[in-house]
Write a protein that holds these residues in place. Structure first.
Motif, PDB file in Angstrom:
ATOM      1  N   GLN A  98       0.856  -1.178   0.000  1.00 20.17           N
ATOM      2  CA  GLN A  98       0.000   0.000   0.000  1.00 20.17           C
ATOM      3  C   GLN A  98       0.892   1.228   0.000  1.00 20.17           C
ATOM      4  N   ALA A 101      -2.883   6.224   1.266  1.00 21.97           N
ATOM      5  CA  ALA A 101      -4.327   6.264   1.473  1.00 21.97           C
ATOM      6  C   ALA A 101      -4.710   7.732   1.570  1.00 21.97           C
ATOM      7  N   GLN A 103      -7.906  10.875   1.332  1.00 12.85           N
ATOM      8  CA  GLN A 103      -9.322  11.221   1.333  1.00 12.85           C
ATOM      9  C   GLN A 103      -9.704  11.910   0.019  1.00 12.85           C
ATOM     10  N   ALA A 108      -4.896  10.379  -4.900  1.00  9.21           N
ATOM     11  CA  ALA A 108      -4.702   8.957  -5.195  1.00  9.21           C
ATOM     12  C   ALA A 108      -4.372   8.762  -6.674  1.00  9.21           C
ATOM     13  N   ILE A 124      -6.482   1.571  -7.404  1.00 13.31           N
ATOM     14  CA  ILE A 124      -7.078   2.415  -6.371  1.00 13.31           C
ATOM     15  C   ILE A 124      -8.327   1.712  -5.849  1.00 13.31           C
ATOM     16  N   GLN A 125      -8.338   1.448  -4.543  1.00 12.89           N
ATOM     17  CA  GLN A 125      -9.496   0.845  -3.889  1.00 12.89           C
ATOM     18  C   GLN A 125     -10.150   1.911  -3.023  1.00 12.89           C
ATOM     19  N   THR A 126     -11.422   2.091  -3.205  1.00  9.10           N
ATOM     20  CA  THR A 126     -12.151   3.081  -2.430  1.00  9.10           C
ATOM     21  C   THR A 126     -12.980   2.359  -1.383  1.00  9.10           C
ATOM     22  N   VAL A 129     -14.036   4.133   5.930  1.00  5.18           N
ATOM     23  CA  VAL A 129     -13.440   3.819   7.216  1.00  5.18           C
ATOM     24  C   VAL A 129     -14.353   4.415   8.286  1.00  5.18           C
ATOM     25  N   PHE A 135     -11.907   6.731   2.087  1.00  5.74           N
ATOM     26  CA  PHE A 135     -10.475   6.754   1.791  1.00  5.74           C
ATOM     27  C   PHE A 135     -10.226   6.048   0.467  1.00  5.74           C
ATOM     28  N   HIS A 136      -9.232   6.548  -0.253  1.00  5.02           N
ATOM     29  CA  HIS A 136      -8.817   5.965  -1.528  1.00  5.02           C
ATOM     30  C   HIS A 136      -7.424   5.387  -1.321  1.00  5.02           C
ATOM     31  N   ARG A 137      -7.333   4.045  -1.333  1.00  2.00           N
ATOM     32  CA  ARG A 137      -6.052   3.372  -1.099  1.00  2.00           C
ATOM     33  C   ARG A 137      -5.382   3.059  -2.432  1.00  2.00           C
ATOM     34  N   ARG A 139      -2.803   0.692  -4.049  1.00  2.00           N
ATOM     35  CA  ARG A 139      -2.137  -0.584  -3.757  1.00  2.00           C
ATOM     36  C   ARG A 139      -1.460  -1.126  -4.997  1.00  2.00           C
TER      37      ARG A 139
END
Length: 176
Positions: A98, A101, A103, A108, A124-126, A129, A135-137, A139
């Motif tokens: 990762q 992360a 917002q 991202a 990008i995984q949204t 939380v 949050f936009h991760r 990975r």
């Protein structure tokens, strides 16, 4: 004074057109049949009897048909054991790196583009939380072996991109 010849002596063109169409259809049909016979290689003018070939003597006794015993074909009445069931093996963990992360979705996207410039494919995984919002991760992965993880992590640290190792164990229903 002599009267001029009348102009009403036109020939009727209907018969000549009909005759031309009829001749054209006949010639076309004959040519089509000729081409079809030439392509297939069949000649309708040869005799239908094949040339005489000396034949082998035919055996007088016919071959015996196989006999089946109905009760030998069916499985026995004794209960058989069930085949051994496949023991579910533990699914191999998948590793992700990762890289961040955020917002803000634009941040991202910027990191994903920066990783793409390095030749690293990112996703990008949204996700939401609890108590913090969306949050936009970013990975990288999945990786199946730690060698791949270490190579990619060293590439990211050389370019001042910190990455965190994420280990995911898939459910047995997810793996094919």
């Amino acid at each position: 004074m002599a009267q001029p010849a009348s102009r009403n002596t036109r020939r009727s063109g209907g018969n000549s057109i009909f005759t031309g169409v009829l001749i054209g259809l006949t010639v076309g049909a004959v040519l089509a049949v000729g081409v079809a016979l030439w392509i297939t290689g069949s000649n309708p003018f040869t005799s239908a009897t094949p040339p005489a070939v000396p034949s082998q003597p035919v055996p007088a006794t016919p071959e015996a048909a196989p006999s089946f015993d109905f009760y030998k074909v069916l499985p026995s009445d004794t209960p058989s054991e069930l085949p051994p069931s496949a023991v579910p093996t533990a699914a191999a963990p998948r590793y992700y790196l990762q890289a961040g992360a955020f917002q803000n979705a634009d941040d991202a996207d910027n990191l994903k583009a920066q990783l793409a410039m390095l030749g690293v494919e990112a996703v990008i995984q949204t996700g939401e939380v609890a108590d913090k919002g969306v949050f936009h991760r970013v990975r990288v992965g999945p990786f199946n072996a730690m060698d791949e993880v270490n190579r990619t992590r060293s590439l990211l640290t050389q370019n001042d991109i910190p990455a965190t190792l994420v280990k995911e164990i898939p459910n047995p229903q997810e793996t094919p």
